[in-house]
Design a protein around this motif. Structure first.
Motif, mmCIF file in Angstrom:
data_model
loop_
_atom_site.group_PDB
_atom_site.id
_atom_site.type_symbol
_atom_site.label_atom_id
_atom_site.label_comp_id
_atom_site.label_asym_id
_atom_site.label_seq_id
_atom_site.Cartn_x
_atom_site.Cartn_y
_atom_site.Cartn_z
ATOM 1 N N MET A 41 -15.130 -19.807 -6.156
ATOM 2 C CA MET A 41 -14.089 -19.009 -6.760
ATOM 3 C C MET A 41 -13.245 -18.390 -5.648
ATOM 4 N N VAL A 42 -11.966 -18.424 -5.823
ATOM 5 C CA VAL A 42 -11.040 -17.841 -4.859
ATOM 6 C C VAL A 42 -10.524 -16.533 -5.428
ATOM 7 N N TRP A 43 -10.672 -15.485 -4.649
ATOM 8 C CA TRP A 43 -10.194 -14.176 -5.076
ATOM 9 C C TRP A 43 -8.746 -14.007 -4.635
ATOM 10 N N PRO A 44 -7.923 -13.504 -5.514
ATOM 11 C CA PRO A 44 -6.519 -13.302 -5.125
ATOM 12 C C PRO A 44 -6.407 -12.183 -4.092
ATOM 13 N N VAL A 45 -5.484 -12.342 -3.213
ATOM 14 C CA VAL A 45 -5.207 -11.305 -2.231
ATOM 15 C C VAL A 45 -4.240 -10.306 -2.857
ATOM 16 N N ILE A 46 -4.639 -9.067 -2.827
ATOM 17 C CA ILE A 46 -3.803 -8.024 -3.425
ATOM 18 C C ILE A 46 -3.111 -7.280 -2.289
ATOM 19 N N CYS A 47 -1.822 -7.399 -2.252
ATOM 20 C CA CYS A 47 -1.024 -6.715 -1.238
ATOM 21 C C CYS A 47 -0.299 -5.553 -1.895
ATOM 22 N N PRO A 48 -0.647 -4.339 -1.513
ATOM 23 C CA PRO A 48 0.046 -3.196 -2.099
ATOM 24 C C PRO A 48 1.539 -3.227 -1.751
ATOM 25 N N THR A 49 2.315 -2.702 -2.647
ATOM 26 C CA THR A 49 3.755 -2.626 -2.419
ATOM 27 C C THR A 49 4.054 -1.499 -1.438
ATOM 28 N N VAL A 50 5.246 -1.498 -0.935
ATOM 29 C CA VAL A 50 5.679 -0.424 -0.048
ATOM 30 C C VAL A 50 5.576 0.915 -0.772
ATOM 31 N N GLU A 51 5.941 0.921 -2.038
ATOM 32 C CA GLU A 51 5.874 2.164 -2.816
ATOM 33 C C GLU A 51 4.440 2.659 -2.927
ATOM 34 N N ALA A 52 3.492 1.737 -3.095
ATOM 35 C CA ALA A 52 2.085 2.121 -3.187
ATOM 36 C C ALA A 52 1.607 2.728 -1.867
ATOM 37 N N TRP A 53 2.005 2.124 -0.753
ATOM 38 C CA TRP A 53 1.635 2.669 0.559
ATOM 39 C C TRP A 53 2.256 4.045 0.764
ATOM 40 N N GLU A 54 3.511 4.204 0.369
ATOM 41 C CA GLU A 54 4.168 5.496 0.516
ATOM 42 C C GLU A 54 3.474 6.563 -0.324
ATOM 43 N N ALA A 55 3.067 6.213 -1.527
ATOM 44 C CA ALA A 55 2.354 7.161 -2.389
ATOM 45 C C ALA A 55 1.019 7.556 -1.762
ATOM 46 N N LEU A 56 0.317 6.580 -1.217
ATOM 47 C CA LEU A 56 -0.961 6.863 -0.555
ATOM 48 C C LEU A 56 -0.759 7.785 0.639
ATOM 49 N N LEU A 57 0.242 7.491 1.455
ATOM 50 C CA LEU A 57 0.508 8.332 2.616
ATOM 51 C C LEU A 57 0.933 9.734 2.210
ATOM 52 N N ASP A 58 1.677 9.863 1.115
ATOM 53 C CA ASP A 58 2.045 11.188 0.610
ATOM 54 C C ASP A 58 0.807 11.971 0.206
ATOM 55 N N ASP A 59 -0.154 11.297 -0.446
ATOM 56 C CA ASP A 59 -1.403 11.951 -0.839
ATOM 57 C C ASP A 59 -2.181 12.415 0.385
ATOM 58 N N VAL A 60 -2.252 11.561 1.400
ATOM 59 C CA VAL A 60 -2.974 11.912 2.623
ATOM 60 C C VAL A 60 -2.293 13.092 3.310
ATOM 61 N N GLU A 61 -0.966 13.042 3.396
ATOM 62 C CA GLU A 61 -0.227 14.131 4.032
ATOM 63 C C GLU A 61 -0.434 15.439 3.279
ATOM 64 N N SER A 62 -0.383 15.381 1.961
ATOM 65 C CA SER A 62 -0.592 16.574 1.150
ATOM 66 C C SER A 62 -1.988 17.151 1.375
#
Length: 66
Positions: A1-22
Motif C-alpha cells: 500500500m502506498v500512503w499519500p504524501v500530505i503537503c501542508p499548504t502555505v496557509e497551514a504553515w502560517e497558522a501553525l507558526l502563528d500558534d507557536v508564536e502566540s
C-alpha cells in the motif's frame, strides 16, 4: 500500500507558526509575571474575558495553578 504524501499548504504553515508564536508570547509573559501573581491573574482573566483562553494552553495551565 502506498500512503499519500500530505503537503501542508502555505496557509497551514502560517497558522501553525502563528500558534507557536502566540504560545511563546504567552510563555514570555508568564515568566515576566512570576514575581507578580496579581499581574499573572490579570493576564489570565483578560484571556478569559476576550475568549482567547481556549486557544492559549499556557494560560489555561496557569489558570489551573493560581
Amino acid at each position: 500500500m502506498v500512503w499519500p504524501v500530505i503537503c501542508p499548504t502555505v496557509e497551514a504553515w502560517e497558522a501553525l507558526l502563528d500558534d507557536v508564536e502566540s504560545g511563546l508570547i504567552d510563555v514570555e509573559g508568564v515568566l515576566a509575571d512570576l514575581d507578580d501573581l496579581d499581574a499573572l491573574r490579570l493576564r489570565v482573566q483578560a484571556a478569559v474575558d476576550d475568549g482567547s483562553i481556549d486557544r492559549r494552553p499556557v494560560l489555561q495551565r496557569c489558570a489551573g495553578l493560581i
